[in-house]
Write a protein that holds these residues in place. Structure first.
Motif, mmCIF file in Angstrom:
data_model
loop_
_atom_site.group_PDB
_atom_site.id
_atom_site.type_symbol
_atom_site.label_atom_id
_atom_site.label_comp_id
_atom_site.label_asym_id
_atom_site.label_seq_id
_atom_site.Cartn_x
_atom_site.Cartn_y
_atom_site.Cartn_z
ATOM 1 N N LEU B 7 0.675 -1.438 -0.042
ATOM 2 C CA LEU B 7 -0.068 0.165 0.173
ATOM 3 C C LEU B 7 0.921 1.192 0.110
ATOM 4 O O LEU B 7 0.524 2.198 -0.622
ATOM 5 C CB LEU B 7 -0.908 -0.049 1.191
ATOM 6 C CG LEU B 7 -2.063 -0.782 1.241
ATOM 7 C CD1 LEU B 7 -2.616 -1.083 2.636
ATOM 8 C CD2 LEU B 7 -3.263 -0.332 0.323
ATOM 9 N N SER B 25 -9.327 4.378 -6.812
ATOM 10 C CA SER B 25 -9.575 2.640 -6.544
ATOM 11 C C SER B 25 -8.350 2.019 -6.764
ATOM 12 O O SER B 25 -7.440 2.568 -7.564
ATOM 13 C CB SER B 25 -10.620 2.205 -7.637
ATOM 14 O OG SER B 25 -10.238 2.072 -8.835
ATOM 15 N N THR B 26 -8.355 0.755 -6.118
ATOM 16 C CA THR B 26 -7.454 -0.063 -6.369
ATOM 17 C C THR B 26 -7.208 -0.604 -7.673
ATOM 18 O O THR B 26 -6.245 -0.693 -7.987
ATOM 19 C CB THR B 26 -7.394 -1.401 -5.318
ATOM 20 O OG1 THR B 26 -8.702 -1.738 -5.436
ATOM 21 C CG2 THR B 26 -7.199 -0.714 -3.896
ATOM 22 N N GLN B 27 -8.346 -0.745 -8.499
ATOM 23 C CA GLN B 27 -8.311 -1.101 -9.568
ATOM 24 C C GLN B 27 -7.412 -0.125 -10.485
ATOM 25 O O GLN B 27 -6.730 -0.863 -11.466
ATOM 26 C CB GLN B 27 -9.837 -1.082 -10.171
ATOM 27 C CG GLN B 27 -9.969 -1.517 -11.591
ATOM 28 C CD GLN B 27 -11.297 -2.001 -12.103
ATOM 29 O OE1 GLN B 27 -12.109 -2.376 -11.285
ATOM 30 N NE2 GLN B 27 -11.560 -2.014 -13.235
ATOM 31 N N ARG B 29 -5.157 1.778 -9.335
ATOM 32 C CA ARG B 29 -3.834 2.057 -8.829
ATOM 33 C C ARG B 29 -2.904 0.941 -9.322
ATOM 34 O O ARG B 29 -2.007 0.990 -9.225
ATOM 35 C CB ARG B 29 -3.829 2.577 -7.538
ATOM 36 C CG ARG B 29 -4.362 3.781 -7.270
ATOM 37 C CD ARG B 29 -4.200 4.380 -5.831
ATOM 38 N NE ARG B 29 -5.666 3.508 -5.145
ATOM 39 C CZ ARG B 29 -5.288 3.345 -3.764
ATOM 40 N NH1 ARG B 29 -4.262 3.467 -3.090
ATOM 41 N NH2 ARG B 29 -6.257 2.729 -3.199
ATOM 42 N N HIS B 30 -3.534 -0.221 -9.141
ATOM 43 C CA HIS B 30 -2.667 -1.638 -9.080
ATOM 44 C C HIS B 30 -3.065 -2.448 -10.255
ATOM 45 O O HIS B 30 -2.370 -3.149 -10.422
ATOM 46 C CB HIS B 30 -3.149 -2.361 -7.932
ATOM 47 C CG HIS B 30 -2.951 -1.853 -6.533
ATOM 48 N ND1 HIS B 30 -3.596 -2.259 -5.196
ATOM 49 C CD2 HIS B 30 -2.183 -0.631 -6.061
ATOM 50 C CE1 HIS B 30 -3.177 -1.517 -4.447
ATOM 51 N NE2 HIS B 30 -2.306 -0.458 -4.888
ATOM 52 N N GLY B 170 -3.668 -9.188 -4.080
ATOM 53 C CA GLY B 170 -3.351 -7.857 -2.926
ATOM 54 C C GLY B 170 -4.373 -7.421 -2.075
ATOM 55 O O GLY B 170 -4.524 -6.487 -1.661
ATOM 56 N N ASP B 172 -7.098 -6.563 -3.048
ATOM 57 C CA ASP B 172 -8.019 -5.720 -3.670
ATOM 58 C C ASP B 172 -9.231 -6.547 -3.913
ATOM 59 O O ASP B 172 -9.151 -7.174 -5.079
ATOM 60 C CB ASP B 172 -7.379 -5.229 -4.857
ATOM 61 C CG ASP B 172 -5.921 -4.279 -4.396
ATOM 62 O OD1 ASP B 172 -6.026 -4.106 -3.427
ATOM 63 O OD2 ASP B 172 -5.152 -4.087 -5.337
ATOM 64 N N PHE B 173 -10.362 -6.454 -3.075
ATOM 65 C CA PHE B 173 -11.426 -7.086 -3.698
ATOM 66 C C PHE B 173 -12.201 -6.509 -4.402
ATOM 67 O O PHE B 173 -13.237 -7.028 -5.156
ATOM 68 C CB PHE B 173 -12.203 -7.637 -2.358
ATOM 69 C CG PHE B 173 -11.347 -8.731 -1.602
ATOM 70 C CD1 PHE B 173 -10.562 -9.850 -2.075
ATOM 71 C CD2 PHE B 173 -11.405 -8.759 -0.323
ATOM 72 C CE1 PHE B 173 -9.853 -10.472 -1.373
ATOM 73 C CE2 PHE B 173 -10.573 -9.485 0.701
ATOM 74 C CZ PHE B 173 -9.740 -10.442 0.080
ATOM 75 N N ALA B 174 -12.503 -4.936 -4.251
ATOM 76 C CA ALA B 174 -13.516 -4.246 -5.098
ATOM 77 C C ALA B 174 -13.144 -4.026 -6.375
ATOM 78 O O ALA B 174 -11.982 -4.002 -6.661
ATOM 79 C CB ALA B 174 -13.614 -2.761 -4.470
#
Lengths: 363, 353
Positions: B7, B25-27, B29-30, B170, B172-174
């Motif tokens: 993170l 969102s993590t989507q 960013r990752h 990671g 990142d579930f969403a």
């Protein structure tokens, strides 16, 4: 070792667990630190092995939402790693929570202090709602307080995304005293308004210094609400008698809020009453609440660093405070009356005080 | 690479209203890459895996890896794609909502940006990814009933990989999906003047099929959900799609989003169909021979690895007991500095509960 395992091990090595500070059915909370910087953190270890369905819903919800939410008034999830069959959440360390602040009789709250806490709560909640997330368990001991006075919404174990129209949600959420009447009557389609009701109850509690609507059972909760705010009529709340679990609970007259909240300003009571409107559709939104005249009238909100806080004891006891509560979040404790677990922790932890002293001095 | 698994190494997300929710969102960013990054990542992952597995073969019996034909990155991709298609079949069987299916597909595809099929067969990972997706999207079913609907599958087959899958994601579930954006576009278009609702409905249904086809491609790693949705709408009805885009950017002569639609549409048409089953069957046949022996329960290499692990754990237990014993002998249950340190070092572990 696989790349994934290796990455996990590397993350794990960045943090140290120093001392157990709380334990619930599903999780143990440690005070820890980031080894590179010495930054204090709370590590919530969720025991996964015991769940027959694997990672449990409350852990999944907490991780899912906190991974996405970064806001000054929402607790920060710094890292996630696993160790054997445990899931470890590394959270920012917070000194205390609003419940402990409210209960500390030695503290005096100015109207500006209450305004400041409310502003921070609404800011954090507006951010959650803007991200399509319902918290569904707001109460004073889920509002944690950082050492700089910033309030942070914590415990997303019952949170969920807004459902699409037509999808049912469970009404068994939110700790009873903070639960809105639509949920008590079994409403399965609801909205951000459920969180606003909880904030209204917290607002009142900050002024009264005692829970505003402490019902003893779900049925008594409705009675307690109506005793305080009057039984809703069809005009107040169209259609409420058609809710799935609707039962009449008696006729109580409306008493003006002014009679109980004698010292509050008109703006203040106006915002409070808008949070506690029976009809969820007409209840104020977090966004509108933030531009309510209350927040722009004198006195201005206190600076977070100037807010009253429980005094530091001789022994560094901060580990006893806010984060202990996090240990109790888990599916087993949802919608319980508040305080039960926390009180238990505090008394259990009494015996470990000498440990805290010892470890701190030996550093 | 833009994706990182920790993170802290990410830019601090600003909470200002300038930043779109999607960019926080993590989507975004990752899990967003350029096409070249994707190729490079898969190539690097594959060659690392091949050399690691070659070593495992050699450790087991020297010279044994020479005759093994390992899978290429492209072959791995084909196999994963086949199982992406199978997720849909399973979801139809369970009648899971589209949200569950789309999320499981994303999990499966993300998993193989971090792992090789030669370590973990997609047949198993798919089951775990789907089970995890039911929980993360709020449609949980009991593990027992889940496993009982799938032939030759025990609850433990699903659960054993859950941690690995969650870790590979990671945590990142969403996930934000194009089918949701498509729904939004469909609602929007109804508010435009002079739109025939009949045409709109036909176009929406065709676009939904394209969205499902897009799941078989890399589109979600390269484009935003709304770009993909609009491209799908454009495939179904270019007129309605451009009417919508013009209405969204009334002050611009040319809606900026129009520039990416072409390449997304081409990608969906080119790659949006299931792989040739015969070709994949051949890949799967070869996979049986080049699987990582350390991951095959019961193999020599597996047992050896297991023994090493147990030995390490045993040593740790002994060290810990020793440290505790020293502490007790000192007459101080908290130990002296040295003993305490030893206990602390071991304590990040979990035998303490």
């Amino acid at each position: 070792m696989d790349a994934v395992e290796k990455a996990n091990a590397e993350r794990q090595r960045r943090w140290s667990k120093d001392q157990k500070i709380g334990e619930g059915t599903y999780a143990v909370v440690y005070r820890g630190r980031e080894l590179a910087t010495g930054r204090k953190v709370a590590i919530k270890k969720i025991k996964v092995g015991q769940f027959k369905d694997g990672l449990d819903m409350s852990a999944i919800r907490e991780v899912k939402f906190l991974r996405e939410l970064k806001h000054q008034n929402v607790i920060e999830l710094l890292d996630v790693f696993s160790s054997k069959k445990n899931l470890n959440l590394v959270l920012e360390f917070l000194d205390t929570d609003l419940e402990l602040v409210i209960k500390d009789r030695s503290l005096v709250f100015l109207p500006a202090d209450i305004k400041s806490w409310m502003a921070m709560t609404f800011r954090g909640l507006e951010f959650c709602h803007r991200n399509f997330i319902l918290h569904r368990d707001l109460k004073p001991n889920n509002l944690l307080i950082a050492s700089d006075g910033q309030l942070k919404i914590a415990d997303f174990g019952l949170a969920r995304d807004f459902a699409d129209p037509g999808y049912k949600m469970t009404c068994q959420v939110i700790t009873r005293w903070y639960r809105p009447p639509e949920l008590l009557w079994g409403c399965r389609y609801y909205s951000t308004a459920v969180d606003i009701w909880s904030v209204g109850c917290i607002f009142a509690e900050l002024m009264l210094r005692t829970p505003y609507l402490p019902g003893e059972t779900d049925m008594d909760q409705l009675k307690t609400i109506f005793r305080a705010l009057g039984t809703p009529t069809e005009t107040d709340w169209p259609g409420h008698t058609k809710l799935p679990d609707y039962v009449p609970v008696g006729q109580f007259p409306k008493t003006p809020l002014r009679e109980l909240f004698t010292a509050a300003s008109t703006d203040c009571l106006n915002l409070l009453s808008q949070c506690l409107i029976y009809d969820p559709k007409r209840r104020i939104s977090a966004k509108d609440a933030l531009s309510h005249p209350y927040f722009f009238a004198l006195p201005y909100p206190s600076h977070p660093s100037k807010l009253p806080k429980p005094a530091k004891k001789d022994v560094p006891l901060e580990e006893m405070d806010g984060n202990v509560e996090m240990a109790s979040s888990g599916p087993g404790v949802k919608a319980n009356p508040p305080n039960k677990l926390k009180r238990k922790h505090s008394s259990e932890d009494l015996s470990s005080r000498p440990v805290a002293r010892r470890l701190d001095f030996s550093k | 690479m833009t994706a990182t698994s920790t993170l802290e190494s990410q830019p601090v997300a600003s909470t200002s209203s300038q930043q779109s929710l999607y960019e926080a969102s993590t989507q975004y960013r990752h899990w967003r890459f350029s096409p070249k990054q994707l190729v490079d990542m898969r190539y690097a992952l594959n060659s690392d895996a091949v050399s690691a597995i070659r070593n495992a073969f050699e450790n087991d019996s020297p010279g044994s890896s020479a005759s093994v034909a390992f899978l290429s990155a492209q072959e791995e991709y084909l196999l994963v794609k086949l199982y992406v298609g199978k997720v849909s079949q399973l979801c139809a069987h369970f009648r899971f909502p589209e949200e569950v299916e789309a999320t499981a597909v994303t999990y499966l595809k993300r998993f193989y940006l971090k792992n090789t099929v030669m370590d973990w067969h997609p047949k198993n990972v798919m089951l775990t990814a789907l089970f995890l997706a039911t929980k993360t999207t709020n449609h949980p079913i009991s593990l027992e009933s889940y496993a009982s609907h799938i032939p030759k599958t025990a609850p433990s087959d699903v659960l054993d990989l859950e941690f690995l899958v969650a870790q590979s994601l990671g945590f990142d579930f969403a996930v934000w999906h194009p089918h949701r954006s498509l729904w939004g576009i469909w609602l929007d278009i109804q508010t435009l003047p002079d739109v025939s609702l009949g045409d709109l409905q036909t176009a929406y249904e065709a676009a939904t099929k394209h969205v499902r086809a897009a799941r078989l491609t890399d589109a979600e790693f390269i484009y935003t959900p709304s770009q993909i949705a609009l491209a799908c709408f454009s495939l179904a009805s270019p007129t309605l799609a451009s009417a919508w885009a013009r209405a969204k950017f009334p002050s611009l002569p040319h809606p900026p989003v129009a520039d990416v639609l072409g390449s997304i549409e081409a990608m969906i048409l080119r790659e949006g169909s299931p792989p040739d089953v015969e070709a994949v069957r051949e890949v799967d046949r070869r996979l049986r021979l080049c699987k990582n022996p350390e991951k095959i329960v019961g193999s020599n290499a597996y047992n050896k690895k297991l023994q090493e692990k147990e030995k390490k754990a045993e040593e740790k237990r002994i060290r810990k007991a020793e440290a505790a014993r020293i502490a007790m002998e000192e007459g101080d249950p908290f130990g002296n500095e040295l003993a305490k340190k030893a206990v602390e070092e071991l304590d990040d572990d979990d035998d303490d509960d």
